[in-house]
Design an enzyme around this catalytic site. Structure first.
Site, mmCIF file in Angstrom:
data_model
loop_
_atom_site.group_PDB
_atom_site.id
_atom_site.type_symbol
_atom_site.label_atom_id
_atom_site.label_comp_id
_atom_site.label_asym_id
_atom_site.label_seq_id
_atom_site.Cartn_x
_atom_site.Cartn_y
_atom_site.Cartn_z
ATOM 1 N N HIS A 1 1.122 -11.662 2.046
ATOM 2 C CA HIS A 1 0.041 -10.937 1.374
ATOM 3 C C HIS A 1 -0.626 -11.759 0.270
ATOM 4 O O HIS A 1 -1.839 -11.930 0.265
ATOM 5 C CB HIS A 1 0.589 -9.628 0.803
ATOM 6 N N TYR B 1 0.814 -1.211 0.000
ATOM 7 C CA TYR B 1 0.000 0.000 0.000
ATOM 8 C C TYR B 1 0.852 1.267 0.000
ATOM 9 O O TYR B 1 0.334 2.360 -0.242
ATOM 10 C CB TYR B 1 -0.926 0.042 1.224
#
Length: 266
Positions: A99, A41
């Site tokens: 992730h 992010y």
């Protein structure tokens, strides 16, 4: 023992800079106590700043981050996890996820690094994201620390019943991202019907539905104070068995995050 998380968390995907700082600060001062970020992010410094600015004790905040899909080699996992601590300005993470199990994911090497980070105290809880049941089986066979949480896209049009049942059976929490369906599912008739019954919004219904599901914790993204407060208040919306049955009866399935595009097979 299952990881006990607050009923709702804050997702921060797509938020950076001052917007992210203020969103995190406002969320915590509204009542949120679970903040989710990721190396991907590119906002860990902003998330950390928001936590420090909030009038909330750091020890009361569950902070999660995720290892970037490009950083899944053994040495990269170890190095970048510790870099995340620096960017966030913390000594440890409450949760650290793998992730995406992309082509760079090697179960033995990646998970060995995660186990070692757990032993070193870099994270309190070892977690994974976007895994299939088969990958979860493999991970559980290899990990000493076990799996505390599994994060996946989850909303009324993608209820993830199989993965939630798997989580309940194996003692970990299912964390749901995109619980509002990115706003693209609000025109679903069943959601509108339930919202009408309660004189509320389809967004509130989505949050309440997720909160009602055993073992599921939604992490909606929101930046404005208005939306943060609305999501927080939605956790107290009391859906009846009829309401839940109406939503669970939705036959349309819609996945909003394309695994191929997002990183699954990079």
């Amino acid at each position: 023992m299952r990881l006990e998380l607050p009923d709702i968390g804050l997702g921060t995907s797509g938020m950076t800079g001052d917007e992210c700082v203020e969103s995190v600060r406002t969320a915590l001062e509204t009542g949120f106590r679970h903040v989710d970020t990721a190396q991907m992010y590119d906002n860990e410094p902003a998330v950390g700043a928001g936590i420090r600015l909030a009038d909330v004790d750091r020890d009361d905040v569950v902070l999660a981050s995720k290892v970037h899909p490009d950083n899944l080699a053994y040495e990269d996992v170890k190095r970048t996890a510790k870099e995340s601590l620096v960017r966030l300005g913390v000594d440890e993470l409450d949760m650290l996820y793998v992730h995406w199990p992309t082509s760079g994911y090697d179960a033995e090497e990646t998970l060995r690094a995660m186990d070692e980070l757990y032993e070193e105290g870099v994270m309190r809880n070892l977690c994974v994201s976007n895994f299939t049941p088969e990958l979860l089986d493999e991970a559980l066979d290899l990990l000493d620390a076990g799996i505390a949480a599994h994060q996946v896209e989850c909303h009324p049009l993608l209820p993830q019943d199989e993965l939630r049942a798997y989580a309940l059976e194996h003692g970990h929490t299912l964390v749901g991202y995109c619980p509002l369906g990115q706003g693209k599912i609000f025109d679903q008739p069943e959601l509108q019907e339930v919202a009408h019954r309660h004189s509320t919004s389809p967004a509130a219904v989505c949050v309440a539905w997720a909160v009602e599901k055993e073992g599921l914790v939604p992490i909606p993204k929101a930046s404005s104070e208005e939306h943060l407060e609305a999501n927080w208040e939605a956790t107290t919306l009391d859906l009846s068995e009829e309401d839940m049955a109406t939503i669970d009866g939705i036959e349309t399935e819609r996945r909003l995050v394309d695994p191929d595009a997002a990183a699954w097979n990079q």
